[in-house]
Write a protein that holds these residues in place. Structure first.
Motif, PDB file in Angstrom:
ATOM      1  N   ASP A  21     -30.612   2.340  23.901  1.00  0.00           N
ATOM      2  CA  ASP A  21     -31.283   2.787  25.113  1.00  0.00           C
ATOM      3  C   ASP A  21     -32.772   2.498  24.937  1.00  0.00           C
ATOM      4  O   ASP A  21     -33.173   1.804  24.002  1.00  0.00           O
ATOM      5  CB  ASP A  21     -31.012   4.265  25.389  1.00  0.00           C
ATOM      6  N   PHE A  22     -33.591   3.002  25.859  1.00  0.00           N
ATOM      7  CA  PHE A  22     -35.028   2.755  25.779  1.00  0.00           C
ATOM      8  C   PHE A  22     -35.589   3.215  24.442  1.00  0.00           C
ATOM      9  O   PHE A  22     -36.377   2.515  23.804  1.00  0.00           O
ATOM     10  CB  PHE A  22     -35.763   3.467  26.919  1.00  0.00           C
ATOM     11  N   GLY A  23     -35.195   4.387  23.993  1.00  0.00           N
ATOM     12  CA  GLY A  23     -35.703   4.936  22.746  1.00  0.00           C
ATOM     13  C   GLY A  23     -35.350   4.071  21.552  1.00  0.00           C
ATOM     14  O   GLY A  23     -36.162   3.890  20.642  1.00  0.00           O
ATOM     15  N   PHE A  24     -34.143   3.504  21.549  1.00  0.00           N
ATOM     16  CA  PHE A  24     -33.723   2.640  20.455  1.00  0.00           C
ATOM     17  C   PHE A  24     -34.592   1.390  20.397  1.00  0.00           C
ATOM     18  O   PHE A  24     -35.107   1.012  19.346  1.00  0.00           O
ATOM     19  CB  PHE A  24     -32.246   2.261  20.626  1.00  0.00           C
ATOM     20  N   VAL A  25     -34.758   0.741  21.549  1.00  0.00           N
ATOM     21  CA  VAL A  25     -35.575  -0.482  21.614  1.00  0.00           C
ATOM     22  C   VAL A  25     -37.032  -0.156  21.298  1.00  0.00           C
ATOM     23  O   VAL A  25     -37.695  -0.880  20.551  1.00  0.00           O
ATOM     24  CB  VAL A  25     -35.445  -1.158  22.989  1.00  0.00           C
ATOM     25  N   ALA A  26     -37.536   0.934  21.853  1.00  0.00           N
ATOM     26  CA  ALA A  26     -38.921   1.319  21.603  1.00  0.00           C
ATOM     27  C   ALA A  26     -39.144   1.612  20.126  1.00  0.00           C
ATOM     28  O   ALA A  26     -40.178   1.244  19.558  1.00  0.00           O
ATOM     29  CB  ALA A  26     -39.284   2.549  22.442  1.00  0.00           C
ATOM     30  N   GLY A  27     -38.175   2.258  19.494  1.00  0.00           N
ATOM     31  CA  GLY A  27     -38.292   2.535  18.069  1.00  0.00           C
ATOM     32  C   GLY A  27     -38.311   1.270  17.236  1.00  0.00           C
ATOM     33  O   GLY A  27     -39.076   1.154  16.274  1.00  0.00           O
ATOM     34  N   PRO A  32     -43.760  -3.843  13.567  1.00  0.00           N
ATOM     35  CA  PRO A  32     -44.071  -5.274  13.697  1.00  0.00           C
ATOM     36  C   PRO A  32     -42.985  -6.192  13.133  1.00  0.00           C
ATOM     37  O   PRO A  32     -42.811  -7.305  13.614  1.00  0.00           O
ATOM     38  CB  PRO A  32     -45.376  -5.431  12.918  1.00  0.00           C
ATOM     39  N   PHE A  33     -42.249  -5.733  12.134  1.00  0.00           N
ATOM     40  CA  PHE A  33     -41.164  -6.542  11.571  1.00  0.00           C
ATOM     41  C   PHE A  33     -40.150  -6.914  12.654  1.00  0.00           C
ATOM     42  O   PHE A  33     -39.750  -8.074  12.770  1.00  0.00           O
ATOM     43  CB  PHE A  33     -40.469  -5.782  10.428  1.00  0.00           C
ATOM     44  N   TRP A  34     -39.736  -5.910  13.451  1.00  0.00           N
ATOM     45  CA  TRP A  34     -38.739  -6.168  14.482  1.00  0.00           C
ATOM     46  C   TRP A  34     -39.322  -6.971  15.634  1.00  0.00           C
ATOM     47  O   TRP A  34     -38.601  -7.732  16.308  1.00  0.00           O
ATOM     48  CB  TRP A  34     -38.115  -4.871  14.984  1.00  0.00           C
ATOM     49  N   GLN A  35     -40.617  -6.844  15.892  1.00  0.00           N
ATOM     50  CA  GLN A  35     -41.245  -7.670  16.919  1.00  0.00           C
ATOM     51  C   GLN A  35     -41.168  -9.142  16.516  1.00  0.00           C
ATOM     52  O   GLN A  35     -40.791  -9.995  17.318  1.00  0.00           O
ATOM     53  CB  GLN A  35     -42.698  -7.261  17.133  1.00  0.00           C
ATOM     54  N   VAL A  36     -41.533  -9.435  15.275  1.00  0.00           N
ATOM     55  CA  VAL A  36     -41.500 -10.820  14.794  1.00  0.00           C
ATOM     56  C   VAL A  36     -40.056 -11.318  14.737  1.00  0.00           C
ATOM     57  O   VAL A  36     -39.772 -12.468  15.098  1.00  0.00           O
ATOM     58  CB  VAL A  36     -42.197 -10.939  13.422  1.00  0.00           C
ATOM     59  N   TRP A  37     -39.123 -10.465  14.302  1.00  0.00           N
ATOM     60  CA  TRP A  37     -37.704 -10.837  14.240  1.00  0.00           C
ATOM     61  C   TRP A  37     -37.208 -11.245  15.629  1.00  0.00           C
ATOM     62  O   TRP A  37     -36.615 -12.306  15.797  1.00  0.00           O
ATOM     63  CB  TRP A  37     -36.895  -9.643  13.730  1.00  0.00           C
ATOM     64  N   ASP A  38     -37.460 -10.394  16.631  1.00  0.00           N
ATOM     65  CA  ASP A  38     -36.995 -10.691  17.983  1.00  0.00           C
ATOM     66  C   ASP A  38     -37.728 -11.880  18.588  1.00  0.00           C
ATOM     67  O   ASP A  38     -37.147 -12.650  19.357  1.00  0.00           O
ATOM     68  CB  ASP A  38     -37.119  -9.464  18.875  1.00  0.00           C
ATOM     69  N   LEU A  39     -38.999 -12.036  18.250  1.00  0.00           N
ATOM     70  CA  LEU A  39     -39.757 -13.195  18.733  1.00  0.00           C
ATOM     71  C   LEU A  39     -39.159 -14.481  18.177  1.00  0.00           C
ATOM     72  O   LEU A  39     -38.948 -15.444  18.927  1.00  0.00           O
ATOM     73  CB  LEU A  39     -41.227 -13.081  18.329  1.00  0.00           C
ATOM     74  N   ALA A  40     -38.876 -14.512  16.890  1.00  0.00           N
ATOM     75  CA  ALA A  40     -38.279 -15.704  16.286  1.00  0.00           C
ATOM     76  C   ALA A  40     -36.921 -15.999  16.910  1.00  0.00           C
ATOM     77  O   ALA A  40     -36.586 -17.160  17.198  1.00  0.00           O
ATOM     78  CB  ALA A  40     -38.144 -15.517  14.778  1.00  0.00           C
ATOM     79  N   MET A  87     -44.836 -12.122  25.747  1.00  0.00           N
ATOM     80  CA  MET A  87     -45.711 -11.076  26.275  1.00  0.00           C
ATOM     81  C   MET A  87     -45.012  -9.717  26.267  1.00  0.00           C
ATOM     82  O   MET A  87     -45.629  -8.708  25.916  1.00  0.00           O
ATOM     83  CB  MET A  87     -46.165 -11.432  27.694  1.00  0.00           C
ATOM     84  N   VAL A  88     -43.748  -9.678  26.632  1.00  0.00           N
ATOM     85  CA  VAL A  88     -43.012  -8.412  26.635  1.00  0.00           C
ATOM     86  C   VAL A  88     -42.926  -7.844  25.225  1.00  0.00           C
ATOM     87  O   VAL A  88     -43.165  -6.654  25.000  1.00  0.00           O
ATOM     88  CB  VAL A  88     -41.598  -8.599  27.232  1.00  0.00           C
ATOM     89  N   ILE A  89     -42.613  -8.681  24.269  1.00  0.00           N
ATOM     90  CA  ILE A  89     -42.476  -8.197  22.890  1.00  0.00           C
ATOM     91  C   ILE A  89     -43.785  -7.628  22.361  1.00  0.00           C
ATOM     92  O   ILE A  89     -43.804  -6.575  21.723  1.00  0.00           O
ATOM     93  CB  ILE A  89     -41.947  -9.314  21.977  1.00  0.00           C
ATOM     94  N   PHE A  90     -44.908  -8.307  22.632  1.00  0.00           N
ATOM     95  CA  PHE A  90     -46.173  -7.872  22.039  1.00  0.00           C
ATOM     96  C   PHE A  90     -46.978  -6.904  22.891  1.00  0.00           C
ATOM     97  O   PHE A  90     -47.912  -6.286  22.398  1.00  0.00           O
ATOM     98  CB  PHE A  90     -47.024  -9.082  21.660  1.00  0.00           C
ATOM     99  N   THR A  91     -46.634  -6.745  24.167  1.00  0.00           N
ATOM    100  CA  THR A  91     -47.362  -5.779  24.990  1.00  0.00           C
ATOM    101  C   THR A  91     -46.520  -4.552  25.309  1.00  0.00           C
ATOM    102  O   THR A  91     -46.984  -3.662  26.008  1.00  0.00           O
ATOM    103  CB  THR A  91     -47.827  -6.419  26.321  1.00  0.00           C
ATOM    104  N   PHE A  92     -45.322  -4.490  24.785  1.00  0.00           N
ATOM    105  CA  PHE A  92     -44.429  -3.354  25.016  1.00  0.00           C
ATOM    106  C   PHE A  92     -45.048  -2.087  24.440  1.00  0.00           C
ATOM    107  O   PHE A  92     -45.492  -2.059  23.293  1.00  0.00           O
ATOM    108  CB  PHE A  92     -43.079  -3.621  24.363  1.00  0.00           C
TER     109      PHE A  92
END
Length: 111
Positions: A21-27, A32-40, A87-92
């Motif tokens: 849910d939102f909380g899971f994704v927000a967590g 930053p590890f998960w941001q880079v993972w999802d970006l890649a 933009m979504v990944i890094f401005t979330f």
């Protein structure tokens, strides 16, 4: 590796799909590890898919003009999706404030 890691964390660890849910994704995106993972994962998946569609266009579009316009649309769509996704990944904002009230989440610092 990226996809299997993504599927393992999202579907097998913890409560599985019921916990997403939102909380899971927000967590996840508070780290930053998960941001880079999802970006890649986003960039590589988009480049892989674009290359596949480009190959299909080259194989099946008979006219040069048709092939050119299909590739222009393909590259434009790919560029837009990669830019918007990045933009979504890094401005979330994992700790949004709605109507002056901070939404609850164990990953958000206390106000």
């Amino acid at each position: 590796v990226l996809i299997f890691g993504h599927l393992t964390v999202n579907l097998l660890v913890g409560e599985g799909i019921h916990a997403i849910d939102f909380g899971f994704v927000a967590g996840k995106w508070a780290d930053p590890f998960w941001q880079v993972w999802d970006l890649a994962m986003l960039w590589l998946a988009m480049l892989h898919g674009t290359n596949g569609v480009r190959t299909i266009i080259n194989d099946y579009a008979e006219k040069d003009a048709t092939r050119l316009w299909l590739k222009i649309v393909l590259y434009a769509a790919t560029t837009v999706i990669i830019i918007l996704g990045t933009m979504v990944i890094f401005t979330f904002d994992p700790c949004p404030v709605v109507n002056g009230v901070q939404l609850p989440g164990g990953f958000c610092p206390s106000p």
